[in-house]
Design a protein around this motif. Structure first.
Motif, PDB file in Angstrom:
ATOM      1  N   GLU A   1       0.815  -1.222   0.000  1.00 55.57           N
ATOM      2  CA  GLU A   1       0.000   0.000   0.000  1.00 55.57           C
ATOM      3  C   GLU A   1       0.848   1.272   0.000  1.00 55.57           C
ATOM      4  O   GLU A   1       0.330   2.370  -0.252  1.00 55.57           O
ATOM      5  N   GLU A   2       2.148   1.147   0.266  1.00 51.87           N
ATOM      6  CA  GLU A   2       3.035   2.311   0.259  1.00 51.87           C
ATOM      7  C   GLU A   2       3.782   2.475  -1.057  1.00 51.87           C
ATOM      8  O   GLU A   2       4.517   3.444  -1.248  1.00 51.87           O
ATOM      9  N   ARG A   3       3.599   1.542  -1.984  1.00 52.52           N
ATOM     10  CA  ARG A   3       4.292   1.609  -3.264  1.00 52.52           C
ATOM     11  C   ARG A   3       3.527   2.485  -4.244  1.00 52.52           C
ATOM     12  O   ARG A   3       2.298   2.492  -4.257  1.00 52.52           O
ATOM     13  N   ALA A   4       4.262   3.186  -5.070  1.00 52.22           N
ATOM     14  CA  ALA A   4       3.637   4.044  -6.085  1.00 52.22           C
ATOM     15  C   ALA A   4       2.983   3.184  -7.159  1.00 52.22           C
ATOM     16  O   ALA A   4       3.562   2.204  -7.633  1.00 52.22           O
ATOM     17  N   ALA A   5       1.781   3.568  -7.552  1.00 51.63           N
ATOM     18  CA  ALA A   5       1.090   2.866  -8.638  1.00 51.63           C
ATOM     19  C   ALA A   5       1.729   3.210  -9.974  1.00 51.63           C
ATOM     20  O   ALA A   5       2.216   4.322 -10.181  1.00 51.63           O
ATOM     21  N   GLY A   6       1.761   2.237 -10.883  1.00 56.62           N
ATOM     22  CA  GLY A   6       2.241   2.492 -12.232  1.00 56.62           C
ATOM     23  C   GLY A   6       3.735   2.678 -12.356  1.00 56.62           C
ATOM     24  O   GLY A   6       4.207   3.258 -13.336  1.00 56.62           O
ATOM     25  N   LYS A   7       4.517   2.160 -11.405  1.00 58.53           N
ATOM     26  CA  LYS A   7       5.966   2.355 -11.440  1.00 58.53           C
ATOM     27  C   LYS A   7       6.727   1.041 -11.606  1.00 58.53           C
ATOM     28  O   LYS A   7       7.676   0.966 -12.379  1.00 58.53           O
TER      29      LYS A   7
END
Length: 250
Positions: free
Chosen positions: A141-147
């Motif tokens: 949940e702390e990871r950037a989306a689309g990366k």
């Protein structure tokens, strides 16, 4: 979305939609059961039903994301139809690495016929190393989306052999990742074939690896320890910088 029609090998490539999920499940579960070395060598071995149950947890959200690439057989004349429910030659199941484990994962591990824990522990081991190297948050949940683009699992049926399906699935998956703006792709290559395909075409970086013969963080069977003798040296986590990515077709 259609990606390519390979007329020479009679294969259609497109991204997976919701309507494709049943056919993809049938094809790739069988391919994974046949070709994934750790699950086959674990004791008790992971069964075909295990692979169906495991894959089925992921496919609906992968279909919704639209990042998975599927190869359809054109020889029957059915592959161009949008209502096709057969003729899947293989798929590269992909997703955004921001996704957590499906809610049914613990239940699956408790009820599976085979011993999945060594395989999943090895995956966790190499992913932890990769996340430290690239400064990726440990919590999904702390990871950037689309990366971060996860090349999750490559499955190709025996009927697809000799038709360049594995390499084309990888190429189209990476192009889809670039089109969606992902910065990095990665794969946990558990066997010799997937490792060879990535190294041949992508010049990936080796971020982490597990030696099947000597890995000691969890007990494994003698069959797993003997995998290097069968040509599978270990699990390699290979990452690809998508910003400067160039496909090598030689």
């Amino acid at each position: 979305m259609d990606l390519e029609t390979d007329e020479e090998n009679l294969v259609l490539y497109r991204t997976m939609g919701v309507e494709d999920v049943p056919a993809v499940l049938d094809a790739v579960a069988g391919a994974f059961h046949e070709g994934e070395p750790v699950s086959a060598a674990s004791r008790p071995a992971c069964t075909l039903q295990d692979w169906r149950s495991f894959t089925e947890m992921f496919l609906p959200r992968m279909a919704a994301e639209g990042l998975t690439v599927v190869a359809f057989d054109k020889t029957t004349g059915k592959a161009a139809q949008r209502d096709v429910t057969s003729d899947v030659l293989g798929a590269l199941l992909n997703e955004d690495f921001m996704n957590p484990d499906p809610p049914g994962m613990e239940r699956f591990l408790e009820t599976a016929e085979g011993n999945w824990r060594p395989l999943l522990a090895m995956i966790e081991d190499v992913e932890d190393t990769m996340m430290k190297i690239h400064d990726i948050p440990l919590k999904p949940e702390e990871r950037a989306a689309g990366k971060y683009f996860h090349l999750w699992m490559l499955g190709v049926t025996s009927s697809a052999r000799g038709r360049r399906v594995g390499s084309k699935l990888l190429r189209h998956s990476l192009l889809v990742a670039k089109q969606h703006g992902f910065k990095m792709a990665f794969a946990e290559c558990t066997g010799a074939i997937s490792t060879h395909i990535l190294k041949k075409h992508c010049s990936p970086r080796l971020d982490a690896c597990v030696d099947y013969a000597s890995w000691h963080k969890m007990p494994t069977s003698e069959e797993v320890k003997n995998l290097p003798a069968a040509g599978h040296a270990g699990m390699s986590l290979l990452s690809i910088d998508l910003v400067d990515f160039m496909w090598n077709d030689s």
